[in-house]
Design a protein around this motif. Structure first.
Motif, PDB file in Angstrom:
ATOM      1  N   ASP A   1       0.828  -1.201   0.000  1.00 14.95           N
ATOM      2  CA  ASP A   1       0.000   0.000   0.000  1.00 14.95           C
ATOM      3  C   ASP A   1       0.867   1.258   0.000  1.00 14.95           C
ATOM      4  N   THR A   2       0.281   2.327  -0.513  1.00 13.29           N
ATOM      5  CA  THR A   2       0.964   3.620  -0.480  1.00 13.29           C
ATOM      6  C   THR A   2       1.165   4.048   0.967  1.00 13.29           C
ATOM      7  N   ILE A   3       2.366   4.477   1.281  1.00 15.38           N
ATOM      8  CA  ILE A   3       2.700   4.882   2.645  1.00 15.38           C
ATOM      9  C   ILE A   3       2.599   6.401   2.757  1.00 15.38           C
ATOM     10  N   TYR A   4       1.894   6.847   3.810  1.00 14.14           N
ATOM     11  CA  TYR A   4       1.700   8.280   4.028  1.00 14.14           C
ATOM     12  C   TYR A   4       2.435   8.723   5.289  1.00 14.14           C
ATOM     13  N   SER A   5       2.758   9.992   5.328  1.00 20.35           N
ATOM     14  CA  SER A   5       3.345  10.583   6.533  1.00 20.35           C
ATOM     15  C   SER A   5       2.522  11.816   6.924  1.00 20.35           C
ATOM     16  N   VAL A   6       2.362  12.018   8.223  1.00 25.09           N
ATOM     17  CA  VAL A   6       1.589  13.150   8.739  1.00 25.09           C
ATOM     18  C   VAL A   6       2.571  14.239   9.185  1.00 25.09           C
ATOM     19  N   GLU A   7       2.402  15.426   8.615  1.00 21.47           N
ATOM     20  CA  GLU A   7       3.250  16.560   8.981  1.00 21.47           C
ATOM     21  C   GLU A   7       2.671  17.231  10.229  1.00 21.47           C
ATOM     22  N   THR A   8       3.277  16.962  11.353  1.00 16.56           N
ATOM     23  CA  THR A   8       2.777  17.531  12.625  1.00 16.56           C
ATOM     24  C   THR A   8       2.911  19.051  12.644  1.00 16.56           C
ATOM     25  N   SER A   9       3.860  19.584  11.887  1.00 18.65           N
ATOM     26  CA  SER A   9       4.053  21.034  11.879  1.00 18.65           C
ATOM     27  C   SER A   9       2.832  21.765  11.349  1.00 18.65           C
ATOM     28  N   VAL A  10       2.085  21.116  10.434  1.00 17.19           N
ATOM     29  CA  VAL A  10       0.876  21.747   9.889  1.00 17.19           C
ATOM     30  C   VAL A  10      -0.181  21.883  10.985  1.00 17.19           C
ATOM     31  N   GLN A  11      -0.355  20.815  11.756  1.00 14.78           N
ATOM     32  CA  GLN A  11      -1.329  20.842  12.851  1.00 14.78           C
ATOM     33  C   GLN A  11      -0.945  21.889  13.894  1.00 14.78           C
TER      34      GLN A  11
END
Length: 298
Positions: free
Chosen positions: A87-97
């Motif tokens: 599956d495509t792997i995603y990353s969450v940018e905590t800096s945006v939050q």
């Protein structure tokens, strides 16, 4: 006259016989006969039976591998299947939050400062608010923010921060923004302790600040898929293994395997490369025999 002609014929025959009786001539004739004989013997063993077949045909007979080889097309298919399973792997940018939460905090700080300007008229406070606000709201929403009670304002701030944390914590893709806005709107509508005006303001604040913070991790995804591809063992066709059975449809994969075996006849007419190669082989063999005889048995 007739007797003269007969004498001439006898002389010609004697001359021809004399030529054939010479050792060198006998050797040349023997060499020619030997070469032709060897060509048919060696040629038949060196030249495997060729098949004439193309993609879309039915195999005329069982075709077996003449050597061990890699089935590259099948191997590539297995690699593609292995890659598709990753599956495509995603990353969450905590800096945006963090930025969104800071923007919302700043908005409420500005709002509270302007609400504390009690000696100013509502119109003046509206003007100050519109100039200083870091979130671009409608005039009606600015007015609601200045008019609601302190308790309602505190409740609104808490609910906005909580929803932002919940939604952004899971990550939002670019294509999910609209669906998330609808979800947040429904969540606010379910808060019975908030007035309709406060709900409208809360929804607008979140919608104006919401940004995607979940992105495709291209490098990690590529690495995982490459690892899955590398783990696929090559498909090996053993020597003597049947590549295609008689009357079986010849597809692109089977055609490429038959071509690898060297059994495919790709051109019309004789195989000149094979003929020349066979003749050269025989001539070398003859040269070795002559050399042996000359050196050891003159």
């Amino acid at each position: 006259m007739v007797s003269n002609n007969k004498k001439e014929d006898k002389l010609q025959k004697k001359h021809v016989l004399a030529i054939f009786n010479k050792i060198i001539v006998k050797q040349v004739i023997l060499a020619i006969v030997f070469t032709i004989t060897m060509y048919f013997i060696v040629g038949s063993s060196m030249a495997p039976e060729r098949v004439v077949v193309k993609i879309g045909d039915l195999a005329p007979d069982d075709i077996r591998a003449t050597k061990e080889m890699i089935d590259e097309i099948k191997t590539d298919q297995l690699k593609e299947e292995a890659i598709e399973k990753i599956d495509t792997i995603y990353s969450v940018e905590t800096s945006v939050q963090v930025k969104i939460k800071n923007d919302i905090n700043r908005f409420f700080i500005i709002l509270k400062e302007i609400r504390s300007m009690e000696d100013e008229t509502h119109a003046n406070r509206m003007e100050h608010f519109q100039k200083r606000s870091n979130i671009n709201l409608d005039i009606e929403e600015y007015s609601i923010a200045l008019s609601i009670s302190d308790d309602a304002l505190g409740t609104l701030e808490n609910n906005v921060q909580d929803m932002v944390s919940q939604v952004m914590g899971m990550g939002i893709l670019e294509e999910e923004i609209e669906s998330k806005k609808i979800s947040i709107s429904r969540s606010f509508e379910e808060l019975e302790y908030l007035s309709e005006n406060v709900k409208t303001l809360g929804i607008s604040i979140i919608e104006k600040t919401m940004q995607p913070n979940k992105f495709v991790d291209v490098d990690t995804t590529f690495q995982k898929r490459q690892e899955a591809s590398d783990q696929v063992a090559p498909v090996v066709i053993k020597e003597g293994q049947i590549i295609v059975e008689k009357k079986q449809l010849v597809d692109e994969r089977i055609f490429s395997l038959v071509k690898k075996t060297g059994l495919l006849k790709e051109t019309e007419g004789p195989d000149y490369r094979l003929i020349i190669g066979t003749i050269i082989f025989i001539l070398i063999l003859e040269a070795l025999i002559v050399a042996y005889l000359y050196i050891f048995d003159k």
